[in-house]
Write a protein that holds these residues in place. Sequence first.
Motif, short mmCIF file in Angstrom:
data_model
loop_
_atom_site.label_atom_id
_atom_site.label_comp_id
_atom_site.label_asym_id
_atom_site.label_seq_id
_atom_site.Cartn_x
_atom_site.Cartn_y
_atom_site.Cartn_z
N UNK A 13 -18.28 -0.75 2.81
CA UNK A 13 -19.22 0.26 3.69
C UNK A 13 -18.69 1.68 3.08
N UNK A 14 -17.47 1.76 2.79
CA UNK A 14 -16.63 2.90 2.56
C UNK A 14 -16.60 3.28 1.11
N UNK A 15 -17.40 2.50 0.20
CA UNK A 15 -17.81 2.86 -1.06
C UNK A 15 -18.91 4.03 -1.07
N UNK A 16 -19.66 3.93 0.05
CA UNK A 16 -20.71 5.02 0.19
C UNK A 16 -20.27 6.31 0.64
N UNK B 197 -24.66 -0.28 4.20
CA UNK B 197 -24.78 -1.43 4.99
C UNK B 197 -24.09 -2.67 4.70
N UNK B 198 -22.70 -2.46 4.38
CA UNK B 198 -22.01 -3.69 4.11
C UNK B 198 -21.04 -4.26 4.96
N UNK B 199 -20.81 -5.57 5.23
CA UNK B 199 -19.68 -6.00 6.07
C UNK B 199 -18.58 -6.73 5.35
N UNK B 200 -17.32 -6.12 5.40
CA UNK B 200 -16.43 -6.68 4.70
C UNK B 200 -16.40 -6.15 2.94
N UNK B 201 -16.02 -6.97 2.08
CA UNK B 201 -16.49 -6.38 0.59
C UNK B 201 -17.27 -7.42 -0.02
N UNK B 202 -18.14 -6.89 -0.93
CA UNK B 202 -18.87 -7.69 -1.99
C UNK B 202 -18.44 -7.51 -3.38
N UNK B 203 -18.52 -8.49 -4.46
CA UNK B 203 -18.30 -8.45 -5.65
C UNK B 203 -16.92 -7.98 -5.84
N UNK B 204 -15.89 -8.35 -4.89
CA UNK B 204 -14.57 -8.04 -4.95
C UNK B 204 -13.79 -8.58 -5.82
#
Length: 262
Positions: free
Chosen positions: A64-67, A73-80
């Motif tokens: 969510x801190x990427x925005x 609206x993200x929980x945790x990390x995606x595509x990490x």
Amino acid sequence: MASKTKGEGGIVETIKTVFWALVIAGLFRTLFFQPFWIPSESMKDTLLIGDFLFVNKMAYGYSKYSCPFALCPITGRILGSEPERGDVVVFRHPVNGTDFIKRLIGLPGDKIQMKDGILYINGTAAPQQPDGIFEEVFEPQGPMRNRPRCENGAVAEGGICQKSRFIETLPNGRSHDVLNIDANGYADNTDVFTVPDGHYFFMGDNRDNSQDSRYSQASGGVGMVPAEYLIGRADRIIFSSAGARMWYFWTWRADRFFKAVE
């Protein structure tokens, strides 16, 4: 009547163009690269006050801190993907919400300690090789007009400020410069820090002038940083200015333009 309609149409088209330009710029900043201006001396001499770089946000995936304003609206990390020890990373401070840039030293499960100014990772010293003296003019630096701290004691305005420089090598073989100011600084001898699962330990290269993971969040440091607070990796300096304003062209450091961050 026709000319009025044409004029109104031109205004509408301009608004649409500006709107979509802002959308594209926002998506670019969110998904790919975020601009970052170095405000402090905590990463000298790898990064100097006034260095301007773009942070690679694709390096570690997205949270969510990427925005901007942490609105994803993200929980945790995606595509990490996992960061590597030695990466120079921009992350969001878990308490005060500002963006920091430091070097990744400790991975989950590591035991980190400083003894007599030497970094120990899991009980083994990261060797330091002397590499001369880092010199700079003692004068106000950057928009904040901070003066550097010097190893060679009190320096008059316009004098040469010196710091001992060493090349430190991490367990994975990556090497980088570190600077020393105090022979026995506050954080040159620490307890053993154990990095929790899902967290990382960061330090500044200017070891005696960095509020990093050696300091608790309550005392103004960053403590252990959860993975979701990582924003991206600093790969290359794009532009650099030693002055109080970017457009002071006589203060530009041309030798740092497009310099790789190591």
